[in-house]
Design a protein around this motif. Sequence first.
Motif, PDB file in Angstrom:
ATOM      1  N   ARG A   1       1.137  -0.640  -0.125  1.00 33.08           N
ATOM      2  CA  ARG A   1       0.069  -0.393   0.018  1.00 33.08           C
ATOM      3  C   ARG A   1       0.482   1.358  -0.100  1.00 33.08           C
ATOM      4  NH1 ARG A   1      -3.269  -4.101   2.658  1.00 33.08           N
ATOM      5  NH2 ARG A   1      -5.320  -3.856   1.992  1.00 33.08           N
ATOM      6  N   PHE A   2       0.984   1.959  -1.072  1.00 34.80           N
ATOM      7  CA  PHE A   2       2.055   3.117  -0.666  1.00 34.80           C
ATOM      8  C   PHE A   2       1.004   3.802  -2.817  1.00 34.80           C
ATOM      9  CE2 PHE A   2       4.377  -0.541  -3.034  1.00 34.80           C
ATOM     10  CZ  PHE A   2       4.745  -0.088  -4.942  1.00 34.80           C
ATOM     11  N   ILE A   3       1.801   4.844  -2.931  1.00 38.81           N
ATOM     12  CA  ILE A   3       1.693   6.067  -3.753  1.00 38.81           C
ATOM     13  C   ILE A   3       2.501   6.394  -4.580  1.00 38.81           C
ATOM     14  CG2 ILE A   3      -0.781   6.189  -3.057  1.00 38.81           C
ATOM     15  CD1 ILE A   3      -0.022   9.304  -2.498  1.00 38.81           C
ATOM     16  N   MET A   4       2.872   6.403  -5.638  1.00 36.85           N
ATOM     17  CA  MET A   4       3.536   7.105  -6.617  1.00 36.85           C
ATOM     18  C   MET A   4       2.964   9.182  -6.561  1.00 36.85           C
ATOM     19  SD  MET A   4       4.782   9.909  -9.155  1.00 36.85           S
ATOM     20  CE  MET A   4       3.887   9.510 -10.429  1.00 36.85           C
ATOM     21  N   GLN A   5       3.743   9.665  -5.682  1.00 39.48           N
ATOM     22  CA  GLN A   5       3.662  10.828  -4.864  1.00 39.48           C
ATOM     23  C   GLN A   5       4.022  11.625  -5.782  1.00 39.48           C
ATOM     24  OE1 GLN A   5       5.858  12.833  -2.581  1.00 39.48           O
ATOM     25  NE2 GLN A   5       5.214  14.015  -1.208  1.00 39.48           N
ATOM     26  N   SER A   6       4.836  11.908  -6.703  1.00 45.08           N
ATOM     27  CA  SER A   6       5.222  12.274  -7.754  1.00 45.08           C
ATOM     28  C   SER A   6       6.628  12.281  -8.346  1.00 45.08           C
ATOM     29  CB  SER A   6       6.029  14.177  -6.936  1.00 45.08           C
ATOM     30  OG  SER A   6       6.543  13.628  -6.141  1.00 45.08           O
ATOM     31  N   GLY A   7       6.453  12.342  -9.646  1.00 40.76           N
ATOM     32  CA  GLY A   7       7.479  12.642 -11.117  1.00 40.76           C
ATOM     33  C   GLY A   7       8.113  13.841 -11.502  1.00 40.76           C
ATOM     34  N   TRP A   8       9.189  13.596 -10.873  1.00 43.25           N
ATOM     35  CA  TRP A   8       9.949  15.248 -11.422  1.00 43.25           C
ATOM     36  C   TRP A   8      11.070  14.866 -12.540  1.00 43.25           C
ATOM     37  CZ3 TRP A   8       7.595  19.350  -9.443  1.00 43.25           C
ATOM     38  CH2 TRP A   8       7.327  19.626  -8.323  1.00 43.25           C
TER      39      TRP A   8
ATOM     40  N   SER B   1       5.332   7.092  -1.826  1.00 47.00           N
ATOM     41  CA  SER B   1       5.089   7.866  -0.546  1.00 47.00           C
ATOM     42  C   SER B   1       3.777   6.878   0.807  1.00 47.00           C
ATOM     43  CB  SER B   1       4.295   8.933  -0.296  1.00 47.00           C
ATOM     44  OG  SER B   1       6.138   9.597  -0.667  1.00 47.00           O
ATOM     45  N   PRO B   2       3.873   6.557   1.183  1.00 45.69           N
ATOM     46  CA  PRO B   2       2.934   5.974   1.797  1.00 45.69           C
ATOM     47  C   PRO B   2       0.951   6.925   1.501  1.00 45.69           C
ATOM     48  CG  PRO B   2       3.863   6.523   4.210  1.00 45.69           C
ATOM     49  CD  PRO B   2       4.497   7.278   3.096  1.00 45.69           C
ATOM     50  N   PRO B   3       0.046   6.238   1.400  1.00 47.21           N
ATOM     51  CA  PRO B   3      -1.001   6.496   0.783  1.00 47.21           C
ATOM     52  C   PRO B   3      -1.716   7.401   0.705  1.00 47.21           C
ATOM     53  CG  PRO B   3      -2.206   4.432   1.885  1.00 47.21           C
ATOM     54  CD  PRO B   3       0.075   4.328   1.820  1.00 47.21           C
ATOM     55  N   TRP B   4      -1.285   7.622   2.523  1.00 44.00           N
ATOM     56  CA  TRP B   4      -2.508   9.252   2.992  1.00 44.00           C
ATOM     57  C   TRP B   4      -1.306  10.336   2.833  1.00 44.00           C
ATOM     58  CZ3 TRP B   4       2.059  10.281   6.083  1.00 44.00           C
ATOM     59  CH2 TRP B   4       2.820   9.695   7.117  1.00 44.00           C
ATOM     60  N   VAL B   5      -0.104  10.362   1.973  1.00 43.45           N
ATOM     61  CA  VAL B   5       0.271  11.495   1.865  1.00 43.45           C
ATOM     62  C   VAL B   5      -0.567  12.252   1.058  1.00 43.45           C
ATOM     63  CG1 VAL B   5       3.020  12.523   1.382  1.00 43.45           C
ATOM     64  CG2 VAL B   5       2.745  10.580   2.411  1.00 43.45           C
ATOM     65  N   ARG B   6      -0.209  13.571   0.299  1.00 43.63           N
ATOM     66  CA  ARG B   6      -0.755  14.728  -0.580  1.00 43.63           C
ATOM     67  C   ARG B   6       0.396  14.449  -1.553  1.00 43.63           C
ATOM     68  NH1 ARG B   6      -4.548  17.592  -0.760  1.00 43.63           N
ATOM     69  NH2 ARG B   6      -4.534  19.213  -2.637  1.00 43.63           N
ATOM     70  N   ALA B   7       0.211  14.643  -2.787  1.00 40.76           N
ATOM     71  CA  ALA B   7       0.791  14.333  -4.055  1.00 40.76           C
ATOM     72  C   ALA B   7       1.578  16.186  -4.441  1.00 40.76           C
ATOM     73  CB  ALA B   7      -0.120  14.224  -5.349  1.00 40.76           C
TER      74      ALA B   7
ATOM     75  N   ALA C   1     -13.560   3.749   5.909  1.00 38.61           N
ATOM     76  CA  ALA C   1     -12.690   5.047   6.373  1.00 38.61           C
ATOM     77  C   ALA C   1     -11.565   4.771   5.149  1.00 38.61           C
ATOM     78  CB  ALA C   1     -12.153   4.294   7.909  1.00 38.61           C
ATOM     79  N   PRO C   2     -10.890   6.056   5.031  1.00 33.17           N
ATOM     80  CA  PRO C   2     -10.562   6.988   3.972  1.00 33.17           C
ATOM     81  C   PRO C   2      -8.842   5.607   3.563  1.00 33.17           C
ATOM     82  CG  PRO C   2     -10.772   9.151   5.070  1.00 33.17           C
ATOM     83  CD  PRO C   2     -11.281   7.493   6.013  1.00 33.17           C
ATOM     84  N   PHE C   3      -8.768   5.376   4.892  1.00 32.34           N
ATOM     85  CA  PHE C   3      -7.091   4.085   4.716  1.00 32.34           C
ATOM     86  C   PHE C   3      -7.842   2.676   5.555  1.00 32.34           C
ATOM     87  CE2 PHE C   3      -5.614   8.602   3.749  1.00 32.34           C
ATOM     88  CZ  PHE C   3      -5.089   8.189   2.375  1.00 32.34           C
ATOM     89  N   GLY C   4      -8.670   2.763   6.053  1.00 29.47           N
ATOM     90  CA  GLY C   4      -9.594   1.323   6.610  1.00 29.47           C
ATOM     91  C   GLY C   4      -9.157   0.139   5.947  1.00 29.47           C
ATOM     92  N   SER C   5      -9.422  -0.948   7.133  1.00 31.53           N
ATOM     93  CA  SER C   5      -9.721  -1.851   6.170  1.00 31.53           C
ATOM     94  C   SER C   5      -9.840  -2.346   4.755  1.00 31.53           C
ATOM     95  CB  SER C   5     -10.306  -2.891   7.267  1.00 31.53           C
ATOM     96  OG  SER C   5     -11.954  -3.227   7.092  1.00 31.53           O
ATOM     97  N   GLY C   6     -10.920  -2.003   4.349  1.00 36.72           N
ATOM     98  CA  GLY C   6     -11.459  -1.573   3.040  1.00 36.72           C
ATOM     99  C   GLY C   6     -10.970  -1.332   1.955  1.00 36.72           C
ATOM    100  N   TYR C   7      -9.273  -0.707   2.243  1.00 37.16           N
ATOM    101  CA  TYR C   7      -8.137   0.043   1.042  1.00 37.16           C
ATOM    102  C   TYR C   7      -7.829  -1.229   0.388  1.00 37.16           C
ATOM    103  CZ  TYR C   7      -4.456   1.694  -0.896  1.00 37.16           C
ATOM    104  OH  TYR C   7      -3.234   1.841  -1.251  1.00 37.16           O
ATOM    105  N   GLU C   8      -8.475  -1.230  -1.071  1.00 35.07           N
ATOM    106  CA  GLU C   8      -7.610  -2.051  -2.373  1.00 35.07           C
ATOM    107  C   GLU C   8      -6.545  -2.269  -2.518  1.00 35.07           C
ATOM    108  OE1 GLU C   8     -10.257  -1.602  -5.801  1.00 35.07           O
ATOM    109  OE2 GLU C   8     -12.248  -2.998  -4.361  1.00 35.07           O
ATOM    110  N   VAL C   9      -5.762  -3.617  -2.222  1.00 30.64           N
ATOM    111  CA  VAL C   9      -4.311  -3.826  -3.255  1.00 30.64           C
ATOM    112  C   VAL C   9      -4.419  -3.422  -4.179  1.00 30.64           C
ATOM    113  CG1 VAL C   9      -2.269  -4.798  -3.248  1.00 30.64           C
ATOM    114  CG2 VAL C   9      -3.981  -4.924  -1.100  1.00 30.64           C
TER     115      VAL C   9
END
Length: 262
Positions: free
Chosen positions: A88-95, A213-219, A249-257
Amino acid sequence: MLNPVVSAGELTETDRFIFESWGYFVIPDVLSAEEVKQCLEASERVHRAAGTEGFGQVGRGYETEPALEQLMDHPAVLPKIRGLYGDRFIMQSGWNTKQPAFGGMGGWHQDGSGAYDFKKLSFPQIPLVQLRASFLLTDQTQPRMGNMELIPGSHRSQVTMPEALRKEKGDVSIGHVICAPAGSVLVFHNAVWHRTYAHDGDYDRYTMHYIYSPPWVRASDRLQNSKAFLEQTTPLRRALMGEFHRPDAPFGSGYEVPPFEG
């Protein structure tokens, strides 16, 4: 020269030990010569469109340049990110960064947010909030080619870098200048002290950075995702952009991989 070199693909226990000890590692030969050429030409277009003069950093080039977009989930690199973060993570930015010909030394710093110092998240050590994968698009096999210089293990230091050392523009005895050919990837922890090394060449140096970044970090390279880009990209890349289903909940147990295996 001592280098924390690892093989492409899955994160091994040795890779993890290297990363935890050094704060970074290098994956050689990730891109072919033709792929490097395509990414370099794409980088030049991105900066030309942005009107970059001198040193410049331009985000969202992946939205218009397929060669850069394909680096977002590169199979040689993404398994390392997944191994360090979990699923569970996101691509926060691409520079995309350009260091101009005959560029000087950069300043020592840690990656983070000017709006909120990452030191506030944990003391005395800064947690892993931004994991950077830097694709080298010009040759950096020798020092003074626009290399990245890092201080090994500094992500674990319990004291900050002295101000006198931060201002130092000359060589530092504990600095490690990354020497690697174009097509290599440097992966490093946000808390590692680093700087851009001098560039003596008569050509511009380009690097494509993807920050995870973790999924709760803003892009940080966009206020919102481009709808046009989301429609044309892959399901995995959409998920990495933060466009995943949140049924409770935004990052609760139902958050899909993210669909890594899709």
